[in-house]
Design a protein around this motif. Sequence first.
Motif, PDB file in Angstrom:
ATOM      1  N   ASP A 122     101.204 -29.638 -41.488  1.00  0.00           N
ATOM      2  CA  ASP A 122     100.981 -31.069 -41.706  1.00  0.00           C
ATOM      3  C   ASP A 122     100.685 -31.745 -40.364  1.00  0.00           C
ATOM      4  O   ASP A 122     101.302 -31.414 -39.356  1.00  0.00           O
ATOM      5  N   ARG A 178      93.382 -26.021 -46.689  1.00  0.00           N
ATOM      6  CA  ARG A 178      94.378 -25.104 -47.241  1.00  0.00           C
ATOM      7  C   ARG A 178      93.632 -24.149 -48.180  1.00  0.00           C
ATOM      8  O   ARG A 178      92.467 -24.392 -48.508  1.00  0.00           O
ATOM      9  N   ASP A 252     107.031 -34.041 -45.395  1.00  0.00           N
ATOM     10  CA  ASP A 252     106.593 -33.421 -44.146  1.00  0.00           C
ATOM     11  C   ASP A 252     107.780 -33.147 -43.218  1.00  0.00           C
ATOM     12  O   ASP A 252     107.775 -32.184 -42.449  1.00  0.00           O
TER      13      ASP A 252
HETATM   14 MG    MG Z   1     100.531 -33.133 -45.820  1.00  0.00          MG
END
Ligand code: MG
Length: 327
Positions: A122, A178, A252
Amino acid sequence: MAKSKSKSNTSKATPSKSKATPNKAKATPNKAKATAKKSKPGSKKAKDLPAAPLEELLRVDRGFRLEDVDCESTPGFEGGKSAGQKALAEHAPELGDWQEKLYAESKGGGQRSLLLVVQGLDTSGKGGLMRHVVSQIDPEGIRATAFKAPTAEERRHDFLWRVRNALPGPGKIGVFDRSHYEDVLVVRVHDLVPRSEWSKRYAEINAFEREVIASGTRIVKVMTHISSDEQKARLRRRLERPDKHYKYNPGDIDERLHWDDYMEAYQAALTKTSTKGAPWYVVPANKKWYARYAVQQLLLNALADMAPTWPEMGWDIPAELARLDAT
Ligand code: MG
Ligand code: AMP
């Protein structure tokens, strides 16, 4: 263009270890720039290009250790932020030119495509790559997919199912924000499936990627790598600036608590799945401008190496011109 904060260049060079730990290798900026300049479509054949130093500096080879990568470094680029942003802007049109050629090739029956896989923790700048690098290409030529936690339907299938469905068609550039690698990263860190299952996935991923390559897709895999301190600073900024609140996700911080486990999972994924056909590149990403420049260069180098050509369409040109003149 980029809004990243300026920081001093603290890149460390340890040339003697350059083979084992590519990211610490000494930068050769002039060569990198020269290479980039030569990647104009049609200007030179790929085989005439000098080896791309940036690529070699960032590639995950035997003996690679993630912990040796200096996230502040800028391998293959000696200038600072403004030079980096300038270089990014200068080369931006080339990406679009290459994609057009790749698309043209597919109109002539070509099957080739390019897939950029972006992985990173992140705040590591994955979204910024999309906005600042990939955005330079005609949206029609892009197939971009952001992979989130699998939906109920996706969970009913094998972990590669949704990935297969998102692959770029002929002439396109696919971008994964991702990817199937989450299935050996977040899944491994949180034991979302038993070890006996995720441990088999590295080989499954390699077999899958071999298949994808055989079908005509060039794969470029990038990890945007930030330091723990930098992530903390970026999360703080997201909390302190109203214009960044929307990017903040309380989860996060929970993930951040697993930092070491993530590093271990990345180390395993990078070394087990960096193959000759689909190597991993670890891009130091504490400096956003550098990460963007580096990924742009990796894409340009891959495209120059693919060297798509204008297709032979088989039109009878004189006959078609005669027909046109008659209108
Ligand atoms: Mg994120
Ligand atoms: P973001 O990219 O920040 O919007 O977050 C997407 C979230 O989806 C991340 O927390 C990922 O770890 C999660 N995610 C993506 N793929 C998977 C997966 N295969 N299994 C579980 N979580 C995933």
